[in-house]
Design an enzyme around this catalytic site. Structure first.
Site, mmCIF file in Angstrom:
data_model
loop_
_atom_site.group_PDB
_atom_site.id
_atom_site.type_symbol
_atom_site.label_atom_id
_atom_site.label_comp_id
_atom_site.label_asym_id
_atom_site.label_seq_id
_atom_site.Cartn_x
_atom_site.Cartn_y
_atom_site.Cartn_z
ATOM 1 N N HIS A 54 -20.716 32.358 9.428
ATOM 2 C CA HIS A 54 -21.760 33.169 8.794
ATOM 3 C C HIS A 54 -22.855 32.303 8.170
ATOM 4 O O HIS A 54 -24.052 32.509 8.403
ATOM 5 C CB HIS A 54 -21.094 34.064 7.741
ATOM 6 C CG HIS A 54 -21.984 35.089 7.128
ATOM 7 N ND1 HIS A 54 -22.792 34.817 6.041
ATOM 8 C CD2 HIS A 54 -22.175 36.400 7.423
ATOM 9 C CE1 HIS A 54 -23.441 35.921 5.699
ATOM 10 N NE2 HIS A 54 -23.087 36.896 6.528
ATOM 11 N N ASP B 76 -23.286 30.373 0.784
ATOM 12 C CA ASP B 76 -22.617 31.157 1.820
ATOM 13 C C ASP B 76 -21.227 30.591 2.118
ATOM 14 O O ASP B 76 -20.559 30.096 1.219
ATOM 15 C CB ASP B 76 -23.515 31.136 3.072
ATOM 16 C CG ASP B 76 -23.404 32.398 3.896
ATOM 17 O OD1 ASP B 76 -22.316 32.637 4.463
ATOM 18 O OD2 ASP B 76 -24.385 33.148 3.982
ATOM 19 N N SER C 173 -27.580 40.360 6.340
ATOM 20 C CA SER C 173 -27.304 38.920 6.227
ATOM 21 C C SER C 173 -28.173 38.107 7.169
ATOM 22 O O SER C 173 -28.456 36.941 6.910
ATOM 23 C CB SER C 173 -25.845 38.621 6.586
ATOM 24 O OG SER C 173 -24.989 38.911 5.529
#
Length: 342
Positions: free
Chosen positions: A107, A75, A267
């Site tokens: 994220h 990521d 996600s």
């Protein structure tokens, strides 16, 4: 119950009012933990029934979940010093050239928190490894993503050789157009022993049009809401394997070592599954169990099959006809014989 001699047993079995004779066995209460004030996503995957006022913030789980299993978060990086990781998170590798060893986006840290943080994680004892393939703006090149997958595979193989932490999971909450090269890399990683969860994508379209969602060996995860519907943005179709919570998910973030944020997307759904894979891998039946799988442990293909079979069927609204209507389930911290018996 009666104690019966062998010859009597057969006579009793013949009696018209006897359906069957079963050997008496000991039943043990399973100790399970309830985390109160948990994010709704954790609560939902630990209840078969829709969430209620009494259950919406209660996560039922086995407190050993995640022990001895490593999860690679491919990521934007991970805020490894966040207090919620309790020292269990470490930096693995930064792939984009000239980029720093930190999550400048948030994220990846959020995904890692859903996998294994103390308050927001599915598998609260997991070891987290940051594999940075996306820059701080959240984007990156397909070749860097593939290199990140290859790094996770090599690290997993190295730990298998050392004989420690030989079970590994990976989460990839990213996606782009269809890329045979990325699908190939993910499929090869699963064959090499990585238990892999990927996001279905947020375009409200057929997930088969995107990668790595179309990688058939991985577990492709769609997003569900607190009211048990497909999230409006979630991709769908036959390439989706299972759904998990993905709207307004609370988890760890960047900015401080105590930061949190609410994010939405497939996600956020995918790390619920990576967390579940990590959870189940750590709770595999022991060698004296009738469900013992063998010293090598369960294969990614078999664990994927069990996870899907054990999910809660047909509870989600707005699921297109060609899409599996299955919501992830962790067994509520109870006896997992049904899970291993699948």
């Amino acid at each position: 119950t009666m104690e019966l001699l062998e010859d009597l047993i057969e006579q009793v079995r013949q009696l018209p009012m006897v359906n069957f004779i079963e050997k008496n066995s000991l039943v043990h209460a399973n100790e399970f933990t309830v985390a109160k004030g948990a994010p709704w996503g954790l609560a939902r995957i630990s209840h078969r029934d829709p969430l209620s006022l009494g259950s919406f913030d209660q996560y039922l789980y086995d407190s050993n979940g995640g022990t001895g299993v490593t999860s690679y978060v491919i990521d934007t990086g991970v805020n490894v010093h966040h207090e919620q990781f309790e020292g269990r998170a470490k930096w693995g590798k930064t792939i984009p050239q000239g980029d720093e060893d930190e999550d400048g986006n948030g994220h990846g840290t959020h995904c890692a928190g859903t996998i294994g943080s103390n308050a927001y994680g599915v598998a609260k004892n997991a070891e987290i490894v940051a594999v940075k393939v996306l820059r701080s703006n959240g984007s990156g090149s397909m070749s860097d993503v593939i290199k990140g997958v290859e790094f996770a595979v090599k690290s997993h193989q190295d730990s298998v050789k050392k004989g420690k932490n030989s079970f590994s999971t990976a989460n990839m909450s990213l996606g782009g157009g269809k890329s045979p090269a990325l699908d190939l890399a993910v499929n090869a990683a699963v064959k090499a022993g990585l238990h892999f969860a990927v996001a279905a994508g947020n375009e409200n379209q057929d997930a088969c049009n995107t990668s790595p969602a179309s990688a058939e060996n991985a577990i492709t995860v769609g997003a569900s809401t607190i009211s048990d519907a497909r999230a409006y943005f979630s991709n769908y179709g036959k390439c989706v394997d299972i759904f998990a919570p993905g709207l307004n998910i609370l988890s760890t973030y960047i900015g401080s070592d105590a930061a949190t944020a609410y994010l939405s997307g497939t996600s956020m759904a995918s790390p619920h599954i990576a967390g579940l894979l990590t959870y189940y891998l750590s709770l595999q039946p022991s060698s004296d169990s009738e469900f013992f799988i063998g010293a090598e442990g369960i294969t990614p293909a078999q664990l994927k099959k069990n996870l899907i079979a054990f999910g809660t069927p047909d509870v989600l609204a707005d699921i297109p006809a060609d899409t599996p209507n299955i919501l992830a389930f962790n067994g509520a911290g109870q006896n997992l014989t049904k899970f291993w018996g699948h």
